[in-house]
Design a protein around this motif. Structure first.
Motif, short mmCIF file in Angstrom:
data_model
loop_
_atom_site.label_atom_id
_atom_site.label_comp_id
_atom_site.label_asym_id
_atom_site.label_seq_id
_atom_site.Cartn_x
_atom_site.Cartn_y
_atom_site.Cartn_z
N LEU A 25 1.25 -0.88 0.48
CA LEU A 25 -0.19 -0.29 -0.11
C LEU A 25 0.36 1.37 -0.19
CD1 LEU A 25 -2.66 -0.95 2.56
CD2 LEU A 25 -2.80 -0.84 -0.05
N GLY A 26 2.16 1.47 0.56
CA GLY A 26 2.91 2.61 0.45
C GLY A 26 2.72 2.96 -0.38
N ASN A 27 4.12 2.12 -1.45
CA ASN A 27 3.67 2.47 -2.87
C ASN A 27 2.61 3.15 -3.67
OD1 ASN A 27 5.21 -0.13 -2.20
ND2 ASN A 27 6.00 0.03 -4.10
N ILE A 28 1.81 2.89 -3.10
CA ILE A 28 0.44 3.79 -3.79
C ILE A 28 0.07 4.56 -3.12
CG2 ILE A 28 -1.59 3.60 -5.38
CD1 ILE A 28 -1.34 0.48 -4.90
N LEU A 189 -0.25 -0.43 -14.93
CA LEU A 189 -0.15 -0.26 -16.47
C LEU A 189 -1.44 0.05 -17.11
CD1 LEU A 189 2.87 -2.31 -17.58
CD2 LEU A 189 3.21 0.15 -16.76
N ILE A 190 -2.62 -0.40 -17.31
CA ILE A 190 -3.86 0.58 -17.42
C ILE A 190 -3.78 1.03 -17.26
CG2 ILE A 190 -6.02 -0.86 -17.86
CD1 ILE A 190 -5.47 -3.56 -18.49
N LEU A 191 -4.55 0.68 -15.24
CA LEU A 191 -4.31 1.81 -14.67
C LEU A 191 -3.77 3.58 -15.10
CD1 LEU A 191 -7.17 2.02 -12.07
CD2 LEU A 191 -5.26 2.37 -10.71
N VAL A 192 -2.10 3.43 -15.08
CA VAL A 192 -1.84 4.46 -15.44
C VAL A 192 -1.49 4.99 -16.57
CG1 VAL A 192 0.90 5.37 -15.31
CG2 VAL A 192 -0.50 4.07 -13.27
N VAL A 193 -2.18 4.43 -17.39
CA VAL A 193 -1.41 4.82 -19.61
C VAL A 193 -3.12 5.39 -18.58
CG1 VAL A 193 -2.23 4.63 -21.90
CG2 VAL A 193 -0.19 3.15 -19.83
N GLY A 272 3.25 7.17 -8.67
CA GLY A 272 3.72 9.20 -8.92
C GLY A 272 2.75 9.21 -9.91
N ILE A 273 3.25 8.84 -10.89
CA ILE A 273 2.55 9.33 -12.11
C ILE A 273 1.29 9.28 -12.02
CG2 ILE A 273 2.70 8.76 -14.66
CD1 ILE A 273 5.95 8.45 -14.42
N GLY A 274 0.76 7.88 -12.00
CA GLY A 274 -0.92 7.18 -11.90
C GLY A 274 -1.70 8.72 -10.99
N VAL A 275 -0.96 8.50 -9.85
CA VAL A 275 -2.45 9.53 -8.94
C VAL A 275 -1.73 10.88 -8.84
CG1 VAL A 275 -1.69 10.19 -6.04
CG2 VAL A 275 -1.74 7.16 -6.78
N PHE A 276 -0.77 11.10 -9.50
CA PHE A 276 -0.70 13.41 -9.81
C PHE A 276 -1.44 13.15 -11.07
CE2 PHE A 276 1.35 13.05 -5.94
CZ PHE A 276 0.89 14.22 -5.32
#
Ligand code: PHE
Ligand code: NA
Length: 502
Positions: A25-28, A189-193, A272-276
């Motif tokens: 969870l810490g990563n996300i 990856l799907i989520l981030v894209v 970080g990329i996905g969340v921001f």
């Protein structure tokens, strides 16, 4: 009646399990916010320094102890020096505390996979989370009625975890990691894209990466960087000692530590990329600035994300399902690794076979978790226990382990020799300096920093009494338990099976 120790089937299996433990969870929900708050793009510098100067050296330290002494922490430390056994039990106690509350977050995420369909959180996700879903009590306390909506998914989490552990290292943990981790990477990856294609994503990424170079000279930022690395690699409480104890004689310990460390960090930066990107979309839709929307922890996952998901005009349900499934997968593999430490410790010191050990010890851990956390107090208890075990339990345990091994027992040379004999990557003297000097300095510095804040104001606005019991109490009991367990008349495990020196 010595049973041969279980072994990983393949090196990839061990690596995936080690990565599965680290990626949690810490990563996300932790890294993106910590990086953003501490200099954005500029944070990557102290972060990388922390990874290389302390994170990876500590990983190698744990791998080597587990591999050389072929045991979970109590046995491994005992074999290193009889008097060091309490350190091992202390680490087991920390694992126990973490696993009882970590499991309940996975249970919440499971429910949110379902809630994503039709955005059942309505238009006030914050109220939904604490009132309608968790039924949080008005005042923090200890005993409180159960919340059935959390109870049953929590039971499911424990059943899955214990079944995986009962199947063993190769057929349970390794197989689960080989399925869950690649699946997690693909889904994430799907989520981030998808997030990158949301309107406003670019602004979010700008906010995240734009470097504030003045932060580099701020001590706080360095404390945050080391803190994130220790937390994220989950070093300091014996998980990697345990996993490495199931490696074959010939194992590239140094190389594996590098791979696991960088894989974990890559996942963090991706998060970080996905969340921001997602927060940028929120700013774009609602006009709430990224700086205001950015948070971490349950607030990010169970309040901010639902709010954002509701703003999506198409594919909202899928976005939610993907996000919460990723949380479940990341969390489960970490939970499995922590509970294995407890099971393995008891197996090593009693000679109990795997399945009864899982049923007794895993069952007890599950029972405590189920009794305490799916209640109307669950959120408070979790918050305080998490804060204290992270700030003091883990940091202090890592510090004591390093100081005792490096300075009191003077074993770093022997450990280095072991790693360099079995590994392709030689760690050399640099490792001894980083571990014996840089790492403890960073750890002490972190502790002093958090203690200063603690005495400045009571954590999280709770009453002093509550913090004393749920926070300091839990952190303290872990230490006492460590000493008591080491004094119990356990089975004498004898010398390590590999005294032949390899
Ligand atoms: N390292 C994990 C993470 O980044 C957290 C974790 C804590 C894992 C404790 C295992 C045990 O989320
Ligand atoms: Na991590």
């Amino acid at each position: 009646t010595a049973r041969p120790r279980e072994q990983w089937g393949t090196r990839a299996g061990f690596l995936l399990a080690a990565i599965g433990s680290a990626v949690g969870l810490g990563n996300i929900w932790r890294f993106p916010y910590i990086a953003y708050e501490n200099g954005g793009g500029a944070f990557l510098l102290p972060y990388l320094v922390a990874l290389l100067s302390a994170g990876i050296p500590l990983l190698i330290f744990e791998y080597t102890i587990g591999h050389k002494f072929r045991g979970s922490p109590p046995l491994a430390f005992r074999r290193m020096a009889r008097a060091a056994e309490p350190i091992g039990w202390w680490q087991v106690a920390i694992c126990f505390v973490i696993s009882v509350y970590y499991a309940v977050i996975i249970a919440w995420a499971i429910r949110y996979v379902g809630f994503s369909v039709g955005q059942q959180w309505g238009d006030d996700p914050e109220k939904f989370f604490s009132n309608d879903f968790l039924h949080v009590a008005e005042q923090p306390g200890f005993a409180a009625p159960f919340v059935p909506g959390v109870l049953w998914p929590l039971i499911a989490v424990w059943v899955v975890t214990l079944v995986v552990l009962a199947l063993g290292i190769r057929r349970g943990i390794e197989v689960a990691s080989k399925i869950f981790i690649p699946l997690l990477v693909v889904l994430f990856l799907i989520l981030v894209v998808r997030a990158l294609f949301l309107p406003g994503a670019a602004e979010g990424l700008n906010a995240f990466f734009s470097p504030d170079w003045s932060s580099i000279t701020d001590g706080k930022v360095w404390v945050a960087a080391y803190g994130q690395i220790f937390f994220s690699l989950s070093v300091g409480f014996g998980i990697m000692v345990t996993y490495a104890s199931y490696l074959r004689r010939k194992a590239d310990l140094g190389g594996s530590a590098l791979v696991a460390g960088f894989a974990n960090s890559s996942f963090e930066i991706l998060a970080g990329i996905g969340v921001f990107a997602t927060l940028g979309f929120m700013a774009h839709q609602t006009g709430v600035a990224v700086s205001e929307a950015a948070t971490s922890g349950p607030g990010l996952a169970f309040v901010a994300f639902p709010t954002i998901i509701s703003e999506l005009s198409s594919g909202a349900a899928w976005f939610g399902i993907l996000f919460f499934t990723c949380l479940v997968l990341a969390g489960l593999t970490s939970l499995i690794s922590i509970v294995q430490v407890i099971v393995s410790a008891v197996q090593d010191r009693t000679g109990l076979a795997r399945v009864p050990a899982v049923l007794i010890v895993g069952g007890l851990t599950a029972a405590v978790s189920i009794a305490l956390f799916p209640t109307r107090n669950g959120l408070y208890l979790l918050d305080v226990a998490d804060h204290f075990i992270n700030q003091y339990g883990i940091v202090l345990a890592a510090f004591v382990a390093v100081i005792v091994v490096a300075w009191a027992l003077r074993k770093l040379g022997v450990l280095r020799e072991h790693t360099d004999t079995v590994s392709n990557l030689k760690v050399g003297r640099v490792w001894m300096v980083l571990l014996g000097v840089v790492t403890p300095v960073a750890l002490v510095w972190m502790m002093v920093d958090s203690l200063r804040q603690e005495f400045g104001e009571t954590y999280g606005g709770y009453t002093t009494e509550y913090v004393l019991i749920a926070g300091w109490g839990v952190a303290g009991v872990a230490i006492v338990l460590g000493v008591v367990m080491a004094l119990l008349p356990w089975r004498d495990p004898g010398v390590p099976e590999d005294e032949d020196g390899v």
